[in-house]
Design a protein around this motif. Structure first.
Motif, PDB file in Angstrom:
ATOM      1  N   PHE A 133      56.804  60.378  34.948  1.00  0.00           N
ATOM      2  CA  PHE A 133      56.524  61.813  35.001  1.00  0.00           C
ATOM      3  C   PHE A 133      57.834  62.577  34.862  1.00  0.00           C
ATOM      4  CE2 PHE A 133      53.467  59.598  37.806  1.00  0.00           C
ATOM      5  CZ  PHE A 133      52.336  59.777  37.038  1.00  0.00           C
TER       6      PHE A 133
ATOM      7  N   SER B 239      56.923  69.897  33.213  1.00  0.00           N
ATOM      8  CA  SER B 239      55.635  70.246  33.802  1.00  0.00           C
ATOM      9  C   SER B 239      55.113  69.111  34.689  1.00  0.00           C
ATOM     10  CB  SER B 239      54.621  70.566  32.707  1.00  0.00           C
ATOM     11  OG  SER B 239      54.443  69.442  31.854  1.00  0.00           O
ATOM     12  N   ALA B 240      55.284  67.848  34.258  1.00  0.00           N
ATOM     13  CA  ALA B 240      54.804  66.718  35.051  1.00  0.00           C
ATOM     14  C   ALA B 240      55.583  66.610  36.353  1.00  0.00           C
ATOM     15  CB  ALA B 240      54.926  65.432  34.244  1.00  0.00           C
ATOM     16  N   SER B 241      56.908  66.776  36.278  1.00  0.00           N
ATOM     17  CA  SER B 241      57.725  66.700  37.495  1.00  0.00           C
ATOM     18  C   SER B 241      57.356  67.800  38.475  1.00  0.00           C
ATOM     19  CB  SER B 241      59.212  66.786  37.132  1.00  0.00           C
ATOM     20  OG  SER B 241      59.589  65.705  36.301  1.00  0.00           O
TER      21      SER B 241
ATOM     22  N   ALA C  92      54.484  69.241  38.705  1.00  0.00           N
ATOM     23  CA  ALA C  92      53.160  68.943  39.259  1.00  0.00           C
ATOM     24  C   ALA C  92      53.269  67.940  40.398  1.00  0.00           C
ATOM     25  CB  ALA C  92      52.245  68.407  38.155  1.00  0.00           C
ATOM     26  N   VAL C  93      54.094  66.889  40.226  1.00  0.00           N
ATOM     27  CA  VAL C  93      54.264  65.893  41.289  1.00  0.00           C
ATOM     28  C   VAL C  93      54.912  66.517  42.510  1.00  0.00           C
ATOM     29  CG1 VAL C  93      55.422  63.745  41.916  1.00  0.00           C
ATOM     30  CG2 VAL C  93      54.324  63.956  39.684  1.00  0.00           C
TER      31      VAL C  93
ATOM     32  N   LEU D 220      47.461  68.128  40.360  1.00  0.00           N
ATOM     33  CA  LEU D 220      47.588  66.937  39.526  1.00  0.00           C
ATOM     34  C   LEU D 220      46.775  67.020  38.243  1.00  0.00           C
ATOM     35  CD1 LEU D 220      47.475  64.041  42.184  1.00  0.00           C
ATOM     36  CD2 LEU D 220      49.470  65.131  41.139  1.00  0.00           C
TER      37      LEU D 220
ATOM     38  N   GLU E 204      47.298  68.494  35.511  1.00  0.00           N
ATOM     39  CA  GLU E 204      48.096  68.417  34.286  1.00  0.00           C
ATOM     40  C   GLU E 204      48.509  66.987  33.942  1.00  0.00           C
ATOM     41  OE1 GLU E 204      51.416  71.036  34.661  1.00  0.00           O
ATOM     42  OE2 GLU E 204      50.290  72.494  35.842  1.00  0.00           O
ATOM     43  N   ILE E 205      48.629  66.128  34.950  1.00  0.00           N
ATOM     44  CA  ILE E 205      49.192  64.797  34.682  1.00  0.00           C
ATOM     45  C   ILE E 205      48.144  63.699  34.768  1.00  0.00           C
ATOM     46  CG2 ILE E 205      51.483  65.464  35.496  1.00  0.00           C
ATOM     47  CD1 ILE E 205      50.887  64.038  38.103  1.00  0.00           C
TER      48      ILE E 205
ATOM     49  N   LEU F 138      48.383  60.897  32.320  1.00  0.00           N
ATOM     50  CA  LEU F 138      49.525  59.999  32.445  1.00  0.00           C
ATOM     51  C   LEU F 138      49.332  58.931  33.520  1.00  0.00           C
ATOM     52  CD1 LEU F 138      52.398  62.666  32.280  1.00  0.00           C
ATOM     53  CD2 LEU F 138      51.477  61.271  30.418  1.00  0.00           C
TER      54      LEU F 138
END
Length: 975
Positions: free
Chosen positions: A70, A74-76, A78-79, A223, A225-226, A229
Motif C-alpha cells: 500500500f 491514497s492507499a497509505s 487509507a491505511v 478501506l 479505496e484499497i 489491493l
C-alpha cells in the motif's frame, strides 16, 4: 467469607447498526467498540506501551516480510485512517474501568496471559470428568508470545491460520484488543493491514448475502479505496475473527460451496469458511479466537497452530497485574465531592498485603488463574478502600462482572433453543450454591456437582448443552480445592460468588418445591376449567333450575388464590432465613460483612472461629446482601441483558416478605457490626422508600468500634442521610474517622441530637468540617463529644467560629484534645459569642494556671454555662485553690470542677472524673495520669484531715480507695 477470583471477558456487542461494546476478558480491559465511526479521528502521538511477557509491541519484522503493497499516497492515507479509527474504537473504556481513575488505560496496564501451544491430539483427548483441571505450560513447550504466533512451526512450515482458545475469563478479548492496538501504533510490523471481525456481529446478519469486500467496507469505510489491493497483500494481510463460537460453520462442500471471489455475495458464514479453507485470499493470515467447545468446528487441516490461553497460571503475572492496576494514580474522588484520593502509601499497602496472600494462600492464587477474576479482586478492593462512585454497590460490581463476561453469550449457537449461557449457569451453579448455603458448606464433592449439573436431564440435546458448559464455563465458577484436608473437593472460584449465585437462584424463582411445581400446573388447569364450566353452566342455569351449580363451580376459581398464598408462605420462609443470616451474631467475635470480605482478599485474619466450634460452620452474611441488591431496579435491568429477567411482580412480593421480617427483627438493639450489616443491606437494595419505612423506628446509631472506611461512610450516609426522623444519638467512637469521612457523614450528623466522635485521631483539618456542621441551619446537635482527638489550638480556632453561630449545642467535650494554654485562651476570648452552652469539658489539656483562670472567669460571666471541667490540667496548688475560690464566689455562674474535693467535702462530680480515667486508662499517658491521680489523692487526704465530720471522712475514704485502685492498675503503689 473466604476467597475468590478474576476478570471479565470482552463483550463484543452484537448489532451491525448499533455501537458494539467490547468488554475485555483478560485483564478486564473492557472497551467500547463502536462500529463504523466516520471522519478523521486524530490519533496523536502513540502512548508508550508497558511491555510485559512477550508483548507484540516491539516485535521485529519476520524474515518473510516483503515490500509494502500500500505504497500509493491514497492507499497509505487509507491505511493510516484505518489505524486511527481502530485505535479510537479499541481505546475506549466502559464505566466499569473508568472507576479506577482518569489515567487508567491499556497503554499503562497490561499483562499478557500465558499462551501454550497445543496439538490436535490434545484437543481430541477426552477432558477430565468435570473439566476443572487446568494444564500448566509443559516444560518442553515454552509459552508463546503474540509476536511468535505466526512463526514457522517445528517442521519449518509457514503458519497462516492460528486458533487461540480458552474458557470464559481467560483473556481472549483483551488479547485481541491489545494486538489490534499494537498494530495501530506500528508495533506489529509483520502485517501491513489488519481487519478485525466480531463473529457475534457477523452472526447477526444471518444468511443475508454479502461479499467479503462489502463486509469490510460496511465496517471500515476508510478501506473502500484499497479493497482491490487486498488480494495482493498476501500474508501481510491479517484477519482477526473473534468469538468463532458465535458462528455455525459448515465445511462440507454440500453445505458450503467453494468461492474464491471476494466480491461475490455469500452468507457471512460461507465467506468465513472459504477464508479458513484458504480458497479465498489463500495468502492472507488469519487469527481466530474461540471457546474450547467450538475448536473442532474448524478441521485441523486448515489450522497451522493451536494456542491455549492459560490465563495467569504464573503467580508472578498475578502480582504484576495487581501492582499495575492498584497503583494507578488519581483513583476517584469522594462521594461528597471532597476530592480525596487514596494515597500512594495506602495503595502500596494494599498491593503488599495482596502479594503476601497470593504467596501464602493457594486458593486465591488458584482463583486468580483467570485474569477476569483478577479484575474482580481489584474492583472489590477499590470498592472497599477507595471513595465509592455514586450508586455503585457490591452487587452491581458482581452483576457488571458477569455482564462483562457473559452478555450476549449463548451456551451453544448450534442449539435451536438459543439458551443464554448465564441463564444456564444460574440454573445449575445457582442450585449448587444455594444448596451449599442451605447446608452451610463451601466444599463440594464430585457427586454434589454432578447432581446439580445432571438433575432433570433426559434428552441427547440436554446432555450436549451440559458438555459445552463443562468445557467452556464450569472452570469459571468452580475450582479444585487446594486447601489441606479438602483435596478432591471443589469450591466456588470466589467464595462471594457462591452467595451471589445462591441469591440469584432465589430471586429468579428457580427454587421450587414439589408442591409448587405440581401445584402451579394443577392450579392453572383447575382455574381455566372453572372459568369455562362456570360460563357454560351460567347459560344453562337461565333455562333450567340449576342455579346452585354455577356457584359450586365458581369455587374452582379460588384455587389459584390458595396456591398464591402457598407461594407467599414460601417467600416468607426464604425472607426469614435471609434475615436470620444477616443478623447472625457469634458470641465470641463477629466482624461486619465488609471487613470480612476485605480480610478474605487481603489475607487478614477474618472472623475468629471458636476453638470448640465445628470447622464446617460457615457464615453467609453476603447472601442476604446480594438478595437485596439483585432486587434493585439497576441490577434487574443488567440481569435482563444476561437473559435472567426478574419479573417486577416477583421482585415486589419478595421485597414485601423481606420488609415484613425486617420490620420485626430490625427493631432490636443490634451490636455495632450487625447494625452496619443491616444498613449495608439497605444500601445494596437501593430503595429509599423501603429503607425509610423499615428504619423509621431507629433512634440510636451506635457504630462504636467499627472501622469506618470510605465505603462504610458512604453506606451510612446513603441509607440514613435522606431520612426525616431525628436520631437521638449517633455514636462513632473509635471508628478511625478522617475528615473525608466526616464530610460524607454530614447528612447523618444533621439528624443527630447527640454526636460522639471520641478516639478518632481527628486533627485540626477535621474542625473545618465540624465548623460547617455547627453553622448549618439544619443542625440540631445538643451534645458533641470530641474527647481524645488531637484537635490542638488550631482546630479550636475553627470550632469557636461554629460555636458563635450555633444555636443548638449545650454540651461540648474537648477532654484530652491537646489545646494547651493557647487553646484555652482562645476559648476564653471567644466564649461570650455563644449564648446557650451549658457544659464545657476541657480537662486533661496541658493548660496552666493563667489560661485556666481566664477560661473560668469567662465561664463565670457566661449567661448559660453551668459546668466547666478543668481537672487533670497542669495546675499548681495555688491555681487549683484560686479556681475553687472563683467557683465559690460566683453567684449563678458556672461551677468549676478541678478536683475530687470541694473544700472539706467530696465533689459531687468525683465519679465523673474517675469514670473518665477508667474509660481511657489504656489510651492516656500512664505516667501523666498517675501524677495527676497522686495530686488528687493528696487533695483527698488533706480534706480528710481538715474535717471532723465522720460522714465526710467516710466519703473521702471511699473515694481514696477508688483512686488507689486506679493507681495500682497504672503500676503505682496506691499507698
Amino acid at each position: 467469607m473466604r476467597w475468590g477470583r478474576y476478570l471479565p471477558r470482552a463483550l463484543w456487542g452484537s448489532g451491525l447498526r448499533g455501537a458494539l461494546q467490547s468488554a475485555d476478558e483478560r485483564i478486564p480491559f473492557l472497551i467500547h467498540w463502536s462500529w463504523p465511526l466516520k471522519g478523521k479521528l486524530p490519533l496523536g502521538l502513540p502512548r508508550a506501551f508497558v511491555r510485559h511477557r512477550g508483548s507484540s509491541a516491539g516485535s521485529s519484522p519476520t524474515s518473510r516480510s516483503r515490500g509494502k503493497f500500500f505504497q500509493g499516497i491514497s492507499a497509505s492515507e487509507a491505511v493510516e485512517r484505518h489505524r486511527r479509527n481502530l485505535a479510537e474504537w479499541f481505546s475506549r473504556l466502559p464505566r466499569e474501568e473508568r472507576q479506577f481513575g482518569p489515567t487508567f488505560a491499556l497503554d499503562t496496564v497490561h499483562v499478557d496471559p500465558v499462551i501454550r501451544e497445543s496439538t490436535p491430539d490434545e484437543l481430541l483427548r477426552p477432558p477430565a470428568q468435570l473439566a476443572l483441571e487446568h494444564q500448566h505450560p509443559t516444560a518442553g513447550l515454552p509459552p508463546l508470545s503474540l509476536s511468535q504466533l505466526f512463526d514457522p512451526d517445528a517442521c519449518g512450515r509457514r503458519v497462516q491460520t492460528v486458533v487461540l482458545y480458552g474458557t470464559v475469563g481467560t483473556g481472549k478479548s483483551t488479547l485481541v484488543r491489545k494486538m489490534v492496538l499494537d498494530w495501530c501504533y506500528g508495533r506489529l510490523p509483520a502485517f501491513e493491514l489488519l481487519v478485525p471481525f466480531s463473529c457475534e456481529d457477523l452472526s447477526s446478519l444471518g444468511s443475508a448475502p454479502a461479499s467479503l469486500c462489502q463486509l469490510v467496507a460496511q465496517r471500515y469505510t476508510s478501506l473502500k479505496e484499497i479493497l482491490p489491493l487486498m488480494a495482493a497483500a498476501g500474508s501481510r494481510l491479517l484477519f482477526v475473527l473473534h468469538g468463532l463460537e458465535r458462528l455455525n460453520l459448515d465445511f462440507r462442500l454440500a453445505g458450503t460451496g467453494l468461492c474464491s471471489d471476494p466480491e461475490k455475495p455469500e452468507a457471512p458464514a460461507a465467506i468465513i469458511v472459504n477464508l479458513l479453507r484458504k480458497y479465498m485470499l489463500p495468502e492472507a493470515s488469519i487469527l481466530v479466537t474461540t471457546r474450547p467447545s467450538a475448536v473442532g468446528r474448524i478441521p485441523s487441516k486448515y489450522v497451522g497452530r493451536y494456542g491455549e490461553i492459560c490465563g495467569f497460571s504464573d503467580t508472578n503475572l498475578q502480582k504484576l497485574y495487581f501492582q499495575l492496576r492498584l497503583n494507578q494514580p488519581d483513583c476517584g474522588t469522594g462521594a461528597g465531592g471532597a476530592g480525596i484520593s487514596a494515597t500512594l502509601a495506602q495503595r502500596d499497602s494494599l498491593v503488599e498485603m495482596l502479594s503476601r496472600n497470593l504467596e501464602g494462600h493457594h486458593q486465591i492464587a488458584a482463583a486468580c488463574f483467570l485474569p477476569s477474576y483478577c479484575w474482580l479482586v481489584c474492583a472489590t478492593l477499590h470498592f472497599l478502600h477507595a471513595p465509592t462512585p455514586p450508586g455503585q454497590t457490591l452487587t452491581s460490581i458482581y452483576t457488571s462482572f458477569l455482564r462483562l463476561n457473559f452478555s450476549g453469550e449463548t451456551l451453544d449457537s448450534t442449539d435451536p433453543s438459543n439458551l443464554s449461557l448465564m441463564a444456564y449457569a444460574a440454573r445449575t451453579m445457582g442450585k449448587l450454591a444455594y444448596e451449599g448455603v442451605s447446608s452451610r458448606k463451601t466444599y463440594f464433592s464430585e457427586d454434589d456437582v454432578r447432581g446439580c449439573l445432571e438433575a432433570g436431564l433426559n434428552t441427547e440435546g440436554e446432555f450436549q448443552l451440559l458438555h459445552v458448559f463443562r468445557r467452556d464455563a464450569l472452570r469459571f465458577f468452580l475450582a479444585p480445592c487446594v486447601e489441606p484436608g479438602h483435596r478432591g473437593t471443589f469450591v466456588f472460584t470466589v467464595p462471594a460468588m457462591q452467595e451471589y449465585l445462591a441469591a440469584l437462584y432465589i430471586v429468579l424463582g428457580l427454587r421450587k418445591t414439589t408442591l409448587q411445581r405440581v401445584g402451579k400446573e394443577v392450579a392453572e388447569l383447575v382455574g381455566r376449567v372453572g372459568e369455562d364450566v362456570s360460563l357454560v353452566l351460567g347459560i344453562v342455569a337461565k333455562l333450567l333450575p340449576l342455579r346452585a351449580l354455577p356457584l359450586l363451580f365458581n369455587l374452582l376459581k379460588v384455587v389459584p388464590r390458595v396456591f398464591g398464598r402457598v407461594v407467599g408462605k414460601s417467600r416468607e420462609a426464604v425472607a426469614q432465613a435471609m434475615v436470620l443470616e444477616m443478623f447472625r451474631e457469634e458470641d465470641y467475635y463477629n466482624d461486619d460483612v465488609l471487613d470480612q470480605m476485605g480480610a478474605s482478599i487481603l489475607g487478614v485474619e477474618g472472623p475468629r472461629r471458636h476453638p470448640d466450634e465445628p470447622p464446617e460452620d460457615e457464615v453467609f452474611e453476603l447472601f442476604p446482601m446480594f438478595m437485596g441488591g439483585l432486587l434493585s431496579a439497576q441490577n434487574r435491568a443488567v440481569l435482563a441483558q444476561l437473559g435472567c429477567p426478574i419479573k417486577t411482580l416477583d421482585a415486589l412480593e419478595n421485597a414485601q416478605a423481606i420488609k415484613k421480617k425486617l420490620g420485626k427483627l430490625g427493631r432490636q438493639v443490634l451490636p455495632p457490626s450487625e447494625l452496619l450489616d443491616h444498613l449495608f443491606f439497605h444500601y445494596e437494595f437501593q430503595n429509599q422508600r423501603f429503607s425509610a419505612e423499615v428504619l423509621s423506628s431507629l433512634r440510636q446509631l451506635n457504630l462504636a468500634g467499627v472501622r469506618m472506611t470510605p465505603v462504610k461512610c458512604t453506606v451510612v450516609a446513603a441509607v440514613l442521610g435522606s431520612g426525616r426522623h431525628a436520631l437521638d444519638e449517633v455514636n462513632l467512637a473509635s471508628c478511625q474517622l478522617d475528615p473525608a469521612g466526616l464530610h460524607t457523614l454530614m447528612p447523618v450528623f444533621l439528624r443527630a441530637r447527640k454526636l460522639g466522635l471520641q478516639l478518632n485521631s481527628l486533627g485540626p483539618e477535621a474542625c473545618s468540617v465540624l465548623r460547617d456542621l455547627l453553622l448549618h441551619d439544619q443542625c440540631q446537635i445538643t451534645t458533641l463529644r470530641l474527647s481524645n482527638n488531637p484537635l490542638t489550638a488550631a482546630g479550636v480556632a475553627q470550632l469557636v467560629e461554629g460555636l458563635a453561630g450555633n444555636s443548638s449545642l449545650t454540651h461540648l467535650s474537648l477532654l484530652h484534645t491537646g489545646l494547651g494554654d493557647e487553646g484555652l485562651q482562645l476559648l476564653a476570648a471567644q466564649l461570650d459569642r455563644n449564648r446557650q452552652l451549658q457544659e464545657l469539658n476541657v480537662a486533661y489539656n496541658g493548660a496552666g494556671d493563667t489560661a485556666a483562670l481566664a477560661l473560668a472567669q469567662a465561664a463565670r460571666d457566661h449567661p448559660s454555662l453551668e459546668l466547666l471541667h478543668l481537672y487533670f490540667n497542669e495546675l499548681s496548688s495555688e491555681g487549683r485553690q484560686a479556681l475553687r475560690d472563683l467557683g465559690g464566689t460566683a453567684k449563678g455562674g458556672a461551677r468549676v470542677v478541678v478536683s475530687l474535693t470541694e473544700g472539706t467535702a467530696v465533689s459531687e462530680y468525683w465519679s465523673v472524673i474517675l469514670s473518665e480515667v477508667q474509660r481511657n486508662l489504656n489510651s492516656w499517658d500512664r505516667g501523666r495520669v498517675r501524677r495527676h491521680l497522686d495530686l488528687l489523692l493528696r487533695d483527698l487526704e488533706d480534706s480528710r484531715g481538715a474535717t471532723l465530720n465522720p460522714w465526710r471522712k467516710a466519703q473521702l475514704l471511699r473515694v481514696e480507695g477508688e483512686v488507689r485502685v486506679l493507681l495500682e492498675q497504672l503500676g503505682g503503689s496506691g499507698t
